[in-house]
Scaffold this motif. Sequence first.
Motif, PDB file in Angstrom:
ATOM      1  N   PRO A 178       1.108  -1.416  -0.264  1.00 32.96           N
ATOM      2  CA  PRO A 178       0.337  -0.143  -0.309  1.00 32.96           C
ATOM      3  C   PRO A 178       0.815   1.330  -0.096  1.00 32.96           C
ATOM      4  CG  PRO A 178      -0.119  -1.222   2.382  1.00 32.96           C
ATOM      5  CD  PRO A 178       0.357  -1.844   1.458  1.00 32.96           C
ATOM      6  N   SER A 179       2.189   0.813   0.362  1.00 33.59           N
ATOM      7  CA  SER A 179       2.569   2.389   0.305  1.00 33.59           C
ATOM      8  C   SER A 179       4.614   1.782   0.085  1.00 33.59           C
ATOM      9  CB  SER A 179       2.670   3.210   1.976  1.00 33.59           C
ATOM     10  OG  SER A 179       3.856   4.059   1.604  1.00 33.59           O
TER      11      SER A 179
ATOM     12  N   ASN B 279       6.370   2.730   1.900  1.00 32.99           N
ATOM     13  CA  ASN B 279       7.197   3.613   3.539  1.00 32.99           C
ATOM     14  C   ASN B 279       8.670   3.064   3.951  1.00 32.99           C
ATOM     15  OD1 ASN B 279       6.062   1.319   4.656  1.00 32.99           O
ATOM     16  ND2 ASN B 279       4.390   2.698   5.249  1.00 32.99           N
TER      17      ASN B 279
ATOM     18  N   CYS C  50       6.890  -1.518   4.858  1.00 30.87           N
ATOM     19  CA  CYS C  50       6.936  -1.688   3.473  1.00 30.87           C
ATOM     20  C   CYS C  50       8.452  -2.650   2.268  1.00 30.87           C
ATOM     21  CB  CYS C  50       5.811  -0.656   2.657  1.00 30.87           C
ATOM     22  SG  CYS C  50       4.300  -0.674   3.004  1.00 30.87           S
TER      23      CYS C  50
ATOM     24  N   LYS D 234      -2.458  10.677   9.935  1.00 24.98           N
ATOM     25  CA  LYS D 234      -3.391   9.944   9.950  1.00 24.98           C
ATOM     26  C   LYS D 234      -4.036   9.586  11.766  1.00 24.98           C
ATOM     27  CE  LYS D 234      -3.332   8.547   5.851  1.00 24.98           C
ATOM     28  NZ  LYS D 234      -4.582   9.144   4.730  1.00 24.98           N
TER      29      LYS D 234
ATOM     30  N   TYR E  39       3.746  -2.521   8.608  1.00 25.46           N
ATOM     31  CA  TYR E  39       3.430  -2.209   7.194  1.00 25.46           C
ATOM     32  C   TYR E  39       2.036  -2.088   7.413  1.00 25.46           C
ATOM     33  CZ  TYR E  39       1.833  -6.032   5.724  1.00 25.46           C
ATOM     34  OH  TYR E  39       1.522  -7.563   4.993  1.00 25.46           O
ATOM     35  N   ASN E  40       1.337  -2.752   8.326  1.00 24.73           N
ATOM     36  CA  ASN E  40      -0.365  -2.772   7.687  1.00 24.73           C
ATOM     37  C   ASN E  40      -0.908  -2.487   9.179  1.00 24.73           C
ATOM     38  OD1 ASN E  40       0.926  -5.479   8.924  1.00 24.73           O
ATOM     39  ND2 ASN E  40      -0.630  -6.366   7.896  1.00 24.73           N
TER      40      ASN E  40
ATOM     41  N   ARG F 203      -3.743  -0.295  10.092  1.00 24.17           N
ATOM     42  CA  ARG F 203      -2.639   0.824   9.076  1.00 24.17           C
ATOM     43  C   ARG F 203      -3.380   1.668   8.139  1.00 24.17           C
ATOM     44  NH1 ARG F 203       3.707   1.760   8.693  1.00 24.17           N
ATOM     45  NH2 ARG F 203       3.727   4.320   8.093  1.00 24.17           N
TER      46      ARG F 203
ATOM     47  N   TYR G 110      -4.121   3.815   4.763  1.00 25.68           N
ATOM     48  CA  TYR G 110      -3.477   4.502   3.476  1.00 25.68           C
ATOM     49  C   TYR G 110      -4.515   5.206   2.580  1.00 25.68           C
ATOM     50  CZ  TYR G 110       0.418   1.855   5.050  1.00 25.68           C
ATOM     51  OH  TYR G 110       1.477   1.199   5.544  1.00 25.68           O
TER      52      TYR G 110
END
Length: 499
Positions: free
Chosen positions: A168-169, A171, A174, A329, A348-349, A366, A368
């Motif tokens: 999803p990103s 970063n 991830c 966020k 990451y999630n 998380r 996104y």
Amino acid sequence: MLAVAQIDYIRHEVNQKGGTYSSVARKMELDPRTVSKYANQEEFPVKKPQKRSSRVMDPVKPILDKWIREDLKKKKKNHRTAKRMYEQLVKFHSFEGSARTVRDYVSRRKKELKEYIEGASLPLESIPGTAQVDFGTAPFLYESEIIDLPYLVMSFPYSNSFLFQVFPSENTECLLEGLQRMFHYMGGVPTTIRFDNLSPAVKKIKGKGERELTDTFERFVLHYGFSYEFCNPGKGNEKGHVEAMVKYVRNNFFLPECTIVDLDQFNETLWQCAEEDRNRPHYLKETLQSELYKEDKKEWLILPEKKFECVRYQEVKADKYGIINIDNKEYSTSPRFAKQRINICVTYNSIIVLNEERQVIVKHSRLYGVKRRSMNWQPYLHLLSKRPKAIKYSSLYDQFPLEWSNFLRDCTEEEQKEVLRLLATLLKNDDFTLLNEALELASSHGHPSADQIKHCFYSLLNQGTSYEAITPRLNVPTVPSATRGLSHYDAFFQGGTSE
């Protein structure tokens, strides 16, 4: 073998000046046959060095080389000693040489291999076991809309193969999650990996090619033990292979848009796609890429015993509602954390809120994309049930699902307290799905009470499909018609036991 000057003199005297073999031989004090040989010789090949053979050592040298190469992939504490190698040769290979001979050979070969590895200046494309890494983006149909998502590609230039995963990103979490997945799927770690100057890995580019790495990436490198290289700024061609593979993956696997329902399940299907793609000839080497990939695999480093914890720990301060801000966020914690500093764990999630003992208080998926706030209502409901008036018009109140916000606004204060206490009991994992159905079912007969919502909830939970009033199942006899007098009074107790 005569010196080059002597051979040249012979050929000049005989071939150019017409001298006889005997006359030239007398001048040079050589046999005439030697003069004849060099005067008429057509080719002068380079003399190959004679390799001294060793009857004892030669048969075991390949075995020792294999052991040394295996050990160079491990931590130093796990390397076999020369003594141990000698003992294994004697026990399993009937070796008859001395321990000193083995020790000398192992010492020399280790030095040669290390010098070769350290001094190798070949491009990564030529070296088995090396890799390149980069992100690409592609459109996907995800949660009913088409959005661009990044995908991570690890390419193996020697075999022209690759692995890839969608995230999803781009970063740090991830990137490291993707690399770790690939390492453990591969069953090994590339010896050297070349990156672009990805912000998840590089904090700052210094002079003379130096890089200041992010703390998490630096610890990741130490954990898995691979060497890293970074492209010079503006020199993406230095990782040209992975850039070509990023384009290849997009064109051959992600266009037109793929539909993603569950990202983890979708990623599981991509391993097979990468494996099947290897069953084609290499564009130059006229060998199947799957066979070249096996040569890559032989050179990989051994995986460490434990996986790396691809997380980031940090301390943040909550606002007056107990809401924290992570990467722009918002995530809920608990009212008791209002205006306090809180420890969190970022993967990451997920976003995980921890107490002082590092125990999990609240866990969020998380965020996104466009969604900005994640609320877990469980810690808030008991407070809300005690002070519904104080909370009613706050921003927290509006974060409930719309059905419940509207319903609670129509409730009296006492009804609000009862309903909020009910939600505190029934709400699990912040999932309102069944509660929303229960509220809709109970509301079909007008404004429901907390007990009616509860009854509908458990009816749905037990797979009931209709809302029925609760009626007592008692064995009450039929009451006779009323008449004057007491003649029929005993009939009311018919079936009873007389005392």
